[in-house]
Design a protein around this motif. Structure first.
Motif, PDB file in Angstrom:
ATOM      1  N   PRO A   1       0.838  -1.213   0.000  1.00  0.00           N
ATOM      2  CA  PRO A   1       0.000   0.000   0.000  1.00  0.00           C
ATOM      3  C   PRO A   1       0.870   1.258   0.000  1.00  0.00           C
ATOM      4  O   PRO A   1       1.892   1.323   0.684  1.00  0.00           O
ATOM      5  N   LEU A   2       0.420   2.246  -0.744  1.00  0.00           N
ATOM      6  CA  LEU A   2       1.065   3.551  -0.794  1.00  0.00           C
ATOM      7  C   LEU A   2       0.007   4.595  -0.454  1.00  0.00           C
ATOM      8  O   LEU A   2      -1.040   4.658  -1.098  1.00  0.00           O
ATOM      9  N   SER A   3       0.250   5.395   0.575  1.00  0.00           N
ATOM     10  CA  SER A   3      -0.784   6.318   1.036  1.00  0.00           C
ATOM     11  C   SER A   3      -0.187   7.605   1.554  1.00  0.00           C
ATOM     12  O   SER A   3       1.031   7.705   1.796  1.00  0.00           O
ATOM     13  N   THR A   4      -1.072   8.605   1.701  1.00  0.00           N
ATOM     14  CA  THR A   4      -0.698   9.878   2.288  1.00  0.00           C
ATOM     15  C   THR A   4      -1.946  10.522   2.880  1.00  0.00           C
ATOM     16  O   THR A   4      -3.075  10.100   2.582  1.00  0.00           O
ATOM     17  N   ASN A   5      -1.760  11.497   3.746  1.00  0.00           N
ATOM     18  CA  ASN A   5      -2.885  12.237   4.322  1.00  0.00           C
ATOM     19  C   ASN A   5      -2.469  13.683   4.537  1.00  0.00           C
ATOM     20  O   ASN A   5      -1.275  13.984   4.734  1.00  0.00           O
ATOM     21  N   PHE A   6      -3.454  14.577   4.500  1.00  0.00           N
ATOM     22  CA  PHE A   6      -3.161  15.994   4.595  1.00  0.00           C
ATOM     23  C   PHE A   6      -4.428  16.738   4.993  1.00  0.00           C
ATOM     24  O   PHE A   6      -5.530  16.164   4.997  1.00  0.00           O
TER      25      PHE A   6
ATOM     26  N   SER B   1      -9.902  16.567   6.977  1.00  0.00           N
ATOM     27  CA  SER B   1      -8.796  15.624   6.865  1.00  0.00           C
ATOM     28  C   SER B   1      -8.999  14.788   5.607  1.00  0.00           C
ATOM     29  O   SER B   1     -10.071  14.191   5.417  1.00  0.00           O
ATOM     30  N   ALA B   2      -8.000  14.766   4.745  1.00  0.00           N
ATOM     31  CA  ALA B   2      -8.087  14.040   3.483  1.00  0.00           C
ATOM     32  C   ALA B   2      -6.989  13.002   3.419  1.00  0.00           C
ATOM     33  O   ALA B   2      -5.930  13.129   4.056  1.00  0.00           O
ATOM     34  N   GLY B   3      -7.251  11.976   2.655  1.00  0.00           N
ATOM     35  CA  GLY B   3      -6.267  10.927   2.463  1.00  0.00           C
ATOM     36  C   GLY B   3      -6.430  10.293   1.108  1.00  0.00           C
ATOM     37  O   GLY B   3      -7.522  10.300   0.520  1.00  0.00           O
TER      38      GLY B   3
ATOM     39  N   ASN C   1     -10.356   9.594   0.629  1.00  0.00           N
ATOM     40  CA  ASN C   1     -11.363   9.857   1.652  1.00  0.00           C
ATOM     41  C   ASN C   1     -11.243  11.282   2.139  1.00  0.00           C
ATOM     42  O   ASN C   1     -10.176  11.904   2.073  1.00  0.00           O
ATOM     43  N   LEU C   2     -12.362  11.762   2.662  1.00  0.00           N
ATOM     44  CA  LEU C   2     -12.434  13.112   3.186  1.00  0.00           C
ATOM     45  C   LEU C   2     -13.374  13.100   4.388  1.00  0.00           C
ATOM     46  O   LEU C   2     -14.474  12.541   4.315  1.00  0.00           O
TER      47      LEU C   2
END
Length: 911
Positions: free
Chosen positions: A505-510, A517-519, A563-564
C-alpha cells in the motif's frame, strides 16, 4: 592455761578454672605462744602455696629423683584437692525469656519460673504459655495454662520447633533427649487438624498419639465431623498411620470404619492419589462407575488427572486433564476427553454405537520472559455432537453450544530499521449444527513498518508529499473446508487450498481548509494459488463440467481510493439551574471513493451448446482463498456518519460544584454507498442504509445494541427487488428489511467490589461466560465449590441479618425482525434470565431459564442449590425440561485431600 575449742572447719575457695576447693581441718590446740606462732606460719605458707598454683613457674623444674627403696611407700599430700567435679549443664546455647508478671530464679533447685504471658526461646524452640518452668539441671521445661480473675483457664501453651507447631493444654520437653509429653495437643498439618489426649514425642520426626481425632474442620475442639482413632504414629510432613479409624459426624459414630487409616502428608501443594468413582444407573446403559481414576502430582510444574467411566452395557469414557505452569514463563492446561457410547443392547432396534471426543488446550506466555515474541493457544475441537451426547454431568451446561473454535498463534517482532514482524497461526471453526469445519493450518502474516521516503531531515511529517508512505504485507494460508466425518482424513488434505498474497500500500494524508482531513491511497496486490479450475461443456451430459487444475498460478490487481472527513461539535445549553445543563452532539461525517479497474485478461469463455453461439465467461481463480479479480470496473462512493451524544447534569451530591457527564448514545452510525457501474438488474446503484447504535443505562449495568437495514428500492409482487425507488412505488422513503435489538442487564446488591465469577469452563467449551445457559460444575470434584476458598467469618450470621440478602441477576433479551420479501415477521424473540442469591449465610440458590416467544416454549432451565456445611459441601442441580432433563445430588468433604469421601446420586438418564 589450756583452752579447748569446738571442732571447726574453714573452707577457702581458690579461683581456679577447675573450680576445686581446698579444705583445711584444725584440731584442738594448746594455747601457748610457740604453738600459735607456728600455726600462723604454716597457715601463711599453706595459703601462699594455693595461690602460687595459678602462676606459671618460669624456671625449669628440677628432675625427679628415683626412689632407691625397695619398699613401696605411699606418699600422701597433706593438702588434698576436691575430686568431685561440677556437672556440666546441657544448655549450651543462649536462652532468652520474658514474662509479664515475674521471672523467678531458684539457684538451689536450679529452676527458672516465668508467669503470665511467658515466652522462652532456645535454639529452634519457641515456647509461649501462661506459665513456664525451666529446670536447667535436668534440661527440661514445663509449660501450662493459668487461671484468669474469673477462674477460667487461659493462655494455652504454643510450642514450636522448626516447622512443627503444637497447641496443647500442657507440655513437658527435654532438651537433651528431644522427647516430650504433651496433653490435649492441637496441631495442623496441611489441611488436616489433629487433636490427641496424650502425645509422646519420640524425636524430631516421630510422634505417637493416643485418643486422637483427625478433621479438616476449622474448630478442632467442636468439629462437625472427625475420624476417631485410638492410636496414631505421626511423621510430620510425610504421613499419619492410624489404628482402627471410625468416621464420626456431629459426635455420632457412624458404621463407616476401617481397620487402619493412612493419611499422606506433604509440604508440596498436592500429592498423588486415587480418585474414588461414584455409582450411577441409566435406562439405556445399565449400571456404572463414573469419575474414578488417579491424580498424578508429577512435579511442581505440571500434573495429570486420569478419569474414567464404565457402564455395564459396554459404554466407557476416558478423560485426561493436565495443568502446567512455570513462573515468569508460561502456564496452561490440556483436556482430552473420549467417550465410546453404546445405547441399549445389541440385537434391539434402538441399538447404536458411536465414538465422540473433545480436545481443549489453553496456553499463555508471560510477556516478561521475552517481550519480542509471544505464543498463545486456545483450542476447542472435536466431535460436533460431543456436548449434546456426552454422558458426563460436567457438560450439561454446554449442550446448547453451536460453535467450536480454536486459535494457536506465534508472533515475533524484529528490532530492525524499519521494524518488521511475523505471525504464524492455526485457526479452526466448527458449526455443531451443520458439522462444517473450516481450518487454516498454518496461516502466515508478515509486515514491514511504514517507510516515509520523502520526509525531511528534521523528521516532520507534514503535508501531501512528506506524508507519503509505503509498507509491505504478506499473507499466506493452507485452507481446509470439510465435514466432521472427514476431519483429518485423506480426503480433507486432498481438498486443501494453498495461497499467498503480497500487498504494497502507498498512502498519504493531509489537511484541506484546516478543518477537513483528506487521504489518498493506492494498493498493489499479487496473489499466488496452487489450485485453479477449468470449465468445459459436455454435450453428452448436457452440462458444464468443472475440473480442478493443480499447479502454481497467480494474478495481480491494483486499486485507488481517497477519503475526506471532518468532526462537527454541537452543544445545546439549557442553563446552569436546570437538571440537564447541556447536551453535546459530536458528528463525524466521511466520504470515500474507491476505484478498481477491470481485469478481463484473467477471464476465459467456454461454449454452452454445440453451435457455440452462447458462451459464458469465467475466471480460473473462482472460489480462491483471496477471491478472484473483478471483471467489471468498480466505481463506488461511500458515505458514513457516526454520532455520539452526551449530557452534563447537575450532580445529586450538593457538595460537588462540577456537573456530572453521562453518555446518552455511545454511537449512532449510518452508512451507505453508490455504485456508478450498476446495471439495474443484478446490481443496483444505491446500497441499503445500515443503521447501528448502542448505549448504556443504570451506571453502565444495562447494555443495549440495535441495528436496522433500510433499502431504498421497491420489490415486485414476487418479492424481487426492482430498479425503482420505494417512494416512487407508493411506499415510504426506505423499506426496513431487517432489524434487531439486544439488551443485557447485569446487576447485584453485593457492591462493586465483588465481581461475579465468570463461567470459565463454559467459555472453554465454546459457550458464554455467564450462567444464562447453566453452569458446568463438576459435582464430583469438591475443589470447584464456590465455598472452598471462602474464609470463615466469626459474625457471619449477624452480618447477614444486618444487611440485605445478597443476590445478582443477569438478564438478556433479543428481538429480530425480518421483512425482506414483505413477510413482516418477528423471526426471533426470546428472553433469558439467571438469578443467584444467598438465602442464608450457608444456603445459596440459583436459577437459569428463559422463554422463546416465537417457538412458544421455555428454553434451557436449571435450578441450583448449594449448602455450606463448614467442612462439607452439599449441592443439588436440576434440569426439569428437555431431552437432557435430570437431577444430581452431591455431598462430600470440601478438602481436596479427602475429596473422595462423598456421596453422589443422579437421576436415571436417557442419553
Amino acid at each position: 592455761m589450756i583452752i579447748f575449742a569446738k571442732k571447726l572447719y574453714v573452707s577457702l575457695t581458690c579461683q581456679k578454672t577447675s573450680h576445686n576447693f581446698t579444705k583445711i581441718a584444725f584440731k584442738p590446740l594448746h594455747t601457748n605462744l610457740f604453738n600459735i606462732v607456728l600455726i600462723s606460719f604454716f597457715l601463711t605458707i599453706g595459703c601462699g602455696n594455693l595461690y602460687s598454683q595459678e602462676i606459671k613457674n618460669k624456671k625449669k623444674p628440677l628432675p625427679a629423683v628415683k626412689q632407691t627403696d625397695k619398699e613401696n611407700t605411699a606418699i600422701t599430700d597433706t593438702i588434698k584437692l576436691d575430686t568431685v567435679k561440677a556437672k556440666k549443664t546441657f544448655l549450651d546455647g543462649k536462652v532468652r525469656y520474658k514474662a509479664k508478671d515475674y521471672a523467678k530464679i531458684d539457684q538451689k533447685k536450679k529452676l527458672i519460673t516465668l508467669y503470665n504471658e511467658a515466652e522462652l526461646y532456645y535454639k529452634d524452640v519457641e515456647l509461649k504459655s501462661g506459665i513456664i518452668v525451666l529446670n536447667y539441671e535436668k534440661d527440661e521445661v514445663y509449660a501450662g495454662r493459668i487461671k484468669d480473675s474469673a477462674g477460667v483457664l487461659t493462655q494455652y501453651p504454643n510450642f514450636k520447633q522448626g516447622s512443627s507447631e503444637v497447641q496443647p493444654d500442657s507440655i513437658r520437653f527435654n532438651f537433651k533427649t528431644k522427647k516430650a509429653l504433651i496433653y490435649n495437643s492441637r496441631t495442623k498439618q496441611g489441611e488436616l487438624n489433629i487433636k490427641a489426649s496424650v502425645t509422646k514425642k519420640e524425636n524430631d520426626s516421630v510422634y505417637f498419639l493416643k485418643g486422637a481425632r483427625i478433621t479438616t474442620a476449622q474448630d478442632i475442639d467442636n468439629p462437625e465431623y472427625y475420624f476417631q482413632t485410638s492410636r496414631i504414629k505421626f511423621v510430620p510432613g510425610k504421613k499419619i498411620v492410624a489404628g482402627l479409624t471410625q468416621l464420626v459426624i456431629a459426635d455420632v459414630p457412624t458404621p463407616l470404619a476401617l481397620p487402619y487409616g493412612f493419611f499422606p502428608l506433604s509440604k508440596e501443594k498436592s500429592v498423588s492419589g486415587i480418585i474414588i468413582p461414584s455409582y450411577n444407573d441409566s435406562n439405556t446403559r445399565g449400571f456404572s462407575l463414573q469419575n474414578g481414576g488417579y491424580y498424578f502430582a508429577l512435579s511442581d510444574n505440571y500434573d495429570l488427572t486420569v478419569l474414567g467411566d464404565y457402564y455395564t452395557n459396554g459404554s466407557y469414557a476416558m478423560r485426561f486433564e493436565s495443568a502446567y505452569a512455570k513462573r515468569y514463563k508460561y502456564r496452561g492446561n490440556v483436556n482430552i476427553r473420549f467417550e465410546n457410547l453404546i445405547n441399549s443392547e445389541r440385537g434391539y432396534p434402538d441399538y447404536s454405537k458411536q465414538n465422540i471426543y473433545n480436545i481443549q488446550w489453553s496456553h499463555s506466555k508471560d510477556t516478561k520472559s521475552n517481550p519480542n515474541s509471544t505464543f498463545s493457544a486456545s483450542v476447542n475441537m472435536g466431535s460436533s455432537k460431543y456436548f449434546k451426547q456426552s454422558i458426563n454431568q460436567a457438560n450439561i451446561g454446554s449442550n446448547l453450544n453451536n460453535t467450536l473454535s480454536s486459535s494457536i498463534s506465534y508472533n515475533k517482532t524484529f528490532n530492525t530499521i524499519p521494524g518488521s514482524r511475523i505471525s504464524l497461526s492455526a485457526t479452526h471453526s466448527q458449526n455443531t449444527q451443520t458439522e462444517d469445519i473450516i481450518m487454516t493450518l498454518p496461516s502466515l502474516q508478515g509486515s514491514i513498518d511504514r517507510v516515509y521516503p520523502f520526509v525531511g531531515k528534521n523528521g516532520v511529517k507534514k503535508g501531501l508529499i512528506k506524508n507519503i508512505n509505503l509498507q509491505y504485507n504478506v499473507s499466506g494460508k493452507n485452507y481446509f473446508k470439510t465435514k466432521d466425518s472427514l476431519f483429518f482424513k485423506p480426503q480433507m488434505f486432498d481438498d486443501a487450498q494453498l495461497g499467498l498474497q503480497q500487498t504494497i500500500p502507498l498512502s498519504t494524508n493531509f489537511k484541506i481548509f484546516k478543518y477537513f482531513s483528506a487521504g489518498a491511497s493506492t494498493t498493489y496486490q499479487e496473489t499466488w494459488v496452487n489450485k485453479t479450475i477449468q470449465k468445459e461443456y459436455d454435450p453428452a451430459a448436457g452440462q458444464t463440467i468443472s475440473k480442478t487444475v493443480n499447479g502454481f498460478d497467480a494474478f495481480r490487481t491494483y486499486n485507488f481510493s481517497t477519503n475526506l472527513g471532518t468532526t462537527i461539535y454541537g452543544t445545546f445549553n439549557f442553563g446552569a439551574d436546570k437538571k440537564i445543563q447541556s447536551i453535546r452532539h459530536v458528528m463525524r461525517p466521511s466520504i470515500t471513493y474507491a476505484y478498481t479497474p477491470s481485469f478481463e485478461k484473467y477471464y476465459d469463455t467456454y461454449a454452452v451448446d454445440a453451435s457455440g453461439r452462447i458462451t459464458s465467461e469465467y475466471t480460473r481463480f473462482e472460489n480462491g482463498l483471496y477471491g478472484a479479480p473483478g471483471k467489471e470496473n468498480s466505481n463506488i462512493v461511500g458515505f458514513a456518519l457516526s454520532n455520539t451524544f452526551e449530557a452534563k447534569v447537575r450532580d445529586s451530591d450538593s457538595t460537588k460544584t462540577e456537573p456530572k457527564k453521562i453518555m446518552l448514545l455511545n454511537n449512532l452510525n449510518f452508512s451507505t454507498s453508490y455504485n456508478f457501474n450498476a446495471d439495474g438488474k443484478s446490481t443496483f446503484g444505491w446500497q441499503p442504509v445500515l443503521v447501528s447504535g448502542g448505549t448504556q443505562f443504570f451506571d453502565n449495568k444495562m447494555n443495549m445494541n440495535f441495528g436496522a437495514t433500510l433499502d431504498p428500492y421497491a420489490i415486485d409482487n414476487g418479492g424481487n427487488k426492482i430498479d425503482k425507488f420505494n417512494i416512487d412505488n407508493g411506499g415510504s422513503l426506505f423499506r426496513m428489511t431487517s432489524a434487531n435489538v439486544t439488551v443485557n442487564y447485569s446487576f447485584t446488591n453485593k457492591g462493586t467490589g465483588k465481581e461475579k465469577e465468570k463461567n470459565t469452563q463454559s467459555q472453554r467449551n465454546g459457550g458464554r461466560n455467564d450462567d444464562l445457559f447453566g453452569t458446568n460444575t463438576d459435582l464430583n470434584d469438591s475443589r470447584n465449590s464456590q465455598f472452598a476458598n471462602e474464609p470463615e467469618r466469626d459474625d457471619v450470621i449477624t452480618e447477614f441479618f444486618n444487611s440485605k440478602v445478597p443476590w445478582d441477576m443477569t438478564l438478556a433479551y433479543s428481538l429480530t425482525y425480518s421483512n425482506v420479501k414483505r413477510e413482516n415477521t418477528i423471526s426471533g424473540n426470546s428472553i433469558m434470565i439467571s438469578i443467584n442469591t444467598d438465602l442464608t449465610p450457608k444456603w445459596k440458590a440459583g436459577v437459569s431459564t428463559g422463554y422463546d416467544f416465537v417457538q412458544k416454549g421455555v428454553t434451557f432451565t436449571q435450578f441450583r442449590f448449594e449448602r455450606d456445611l463448614l467442612s462439607w459441601r452439599m449441592a443439588f442441580n436440576w434440569q426439569p425440561l428437555g431431552t437432557n432433563s435430570n437431577w444430581n445430588f452431591f455431598i462430600g468433604i470440601k478438602s481436596g485431600m479427602l475429596s473422595d469421601i462423598k456421596w453422589n446420586k443422579r437421576s436415571v438418564s436417557n442419553r
